[in-house]
Design an enzyme around this catalytic site. Structure first.
Site: not given
Length: 398
Positions: A132, A211, A252
């Site tokens: 997180g 991510d 990402k």
């Protein structure tokens, strides 16, 4: 000798505004060409990619401890575990990517509308986001921006050590986590993405961040881009399904040499008003990591796009070993404006990375000697502490 340092880079990726919309509806949904991840590259910038791989391979001769110490000495900004503001570096990387590409400005304009006194409600989705750090950073930045009605939604793999959401998020009324339809949180299953879409259907979803990734064995590190193809595409697709018009996404990436990465960036140029690739300063110059930042979501050009992109994900990725062909590579290659921007970005990031790696190669032997000397000193000191007391010390104790 040329040197580099960790600093933020941003690249605007454009397309030819006269280019025709890629006819995804004309492609077959029943069969997709497959290539093993080792063979999922083409000849586009192949010499640059192979040169980069060759430099990376030279690192195999350096012990990991010496490599890490040398890297941290030369590039101290990106130390692992930096916790000045967030629980890890990922939060810094997200905010720096958003800052360099104008996402904050775009969101502020979108949320405030005609009145700056009462911002609209705002929701974000953190996909593959455990534990997180991205959500943590967004809540902190949201308070700074004055966005009091900010709500986050997160999905991550269930039951995986290190991916459990931070307790501060789980205990927050401003954060909702889900593990999808089957309770696994596995983004490889389209039904889990659709579950998150259903949960957020009424939310003002103006930002999606992703991510996700996983460690690969050192022996195949050069193939991290193609090995990560499935999770990269799944996160990109999730953003398309979650966002409201006008929203932004930050995803990402690793290297951007493969046809699939190229196709995803190219299609993004038709789905958003503005597309960037960012290399934030907290992302080590020695690695290939970068972020695709897409601003002002336009929505699907037509329903056929949505059907095809879903079908590609569900039927194209038959396993984790193969990479399917999203669309003919010529569709990207014939757009000279797009290809010029992609080549420039790849060249700049790869050249900086090779320079940084060469700096490590040049300095590693000296650092390794320092580590050995330090280890010898520590061992000698420990042996001295464990030795019998001298006669003088014995008398003093007596």
């Amino acid at each position: 000798m040329r040197t580099v340092e960790d600093r933020s880079l941003e690249f605007l990726i454009r397309r030819d505004r006269e280019a025709e919309l890629p006819p995804l509806a004309s492609l077959c949904c029943n069969y997709f060409k497959q290539r093993h991840w080792r063979d999922a590259f083409d000849d586009e910038q192949a010499s640059l990619r192979e040169e980069l791989w060759a430099v990376k391979t030279q690192l195999d001769t350096i012990p990991m401890e010496a490599y890490t110490a040398t890297r941290n000495k030369l590039f101290p900004l990106a130390l692992s575990g930096e916790q000045q503001q967030f629980s890890n570096r990922a939060g810094h990387k997200l905010l720096e990517s958003m800052e360099s590409t104008g996402v904050w400005m775009e969101l502020s304009k979108l949320l405030c509308g005609k009145s700056r006194k009462r911002p609209r409600d705002f929701a974000f989705a953190d996909v593959c986001g455990g534990p997180g750090a991205f959500s943590q950073a967004l809540f902190k930045a949201g308070r700074k921006q004055g966005w009091r009605h900010l709500h986050g939604y997160g999905m991550t793999l269930a039951g995986v050590s290190g991916l459990d959401w931070y307790n501060s998020l789980l205990n927050s009324p401003q954060f909702t986590c889900t593990y999808g339809l089957d309770g696994t949180g596995d983004i490889f299953k389209l039904s889990n993405i659709d579950c998150l879409v259903s949960i957020t259907k009424a939310a003002p979803m103006f930002l999606v961040v992703a991510d996700g990734g996983f460690s690969v064995d050192f022996s195949v590190a050069n193939y991290q881009e193609t090995i990560s193809s499935r999770i990269m595409y799944g996160q990109w697709l999730a953003a398309l399904k979650l966002l409201r018009k006008g929203g932004c996404c930050v995803l990402k990436l690793f290297d951007t040499f493969s046809p699939l990465s190229r196709a995803v960036v190219y299609l993004s140029c038709f789905l958003y008003s503005r597309v960037h690739v960012a290399k934030p300063r907290h992302s080590r110059v020695v690695n290939s990591e970068r972020y695709l930042v897409c601003v002002d979501f336009l929505g699907y050009p037509n329903e056929a796009w949505g059907r095809y992109l879903d079908c590609f994900y569900e039927l194209g990725f038959v396993d984790n070993e193969h990479v399917p062909e999203l669309m003919p590579r010529e569709w990207c290659l014939q757009d000279e404006i797009f290809m010029a921007d992609m080549r420039d970005m790849n060249m700049t990031v790869a050249t900086n990375q090779m320079t940084a790696l060469q700096m490590i190669l040049n300095a590693a032997s000296a650092v390794e000697e320092e580590l050995k000397a330090k280890e010898t000193t520590t061992r000698t000191s420990a042996e001295s502490d464990d030795s019998p007391l001298s006669s003088r010390e014995s008398c003093k104790d007596g």
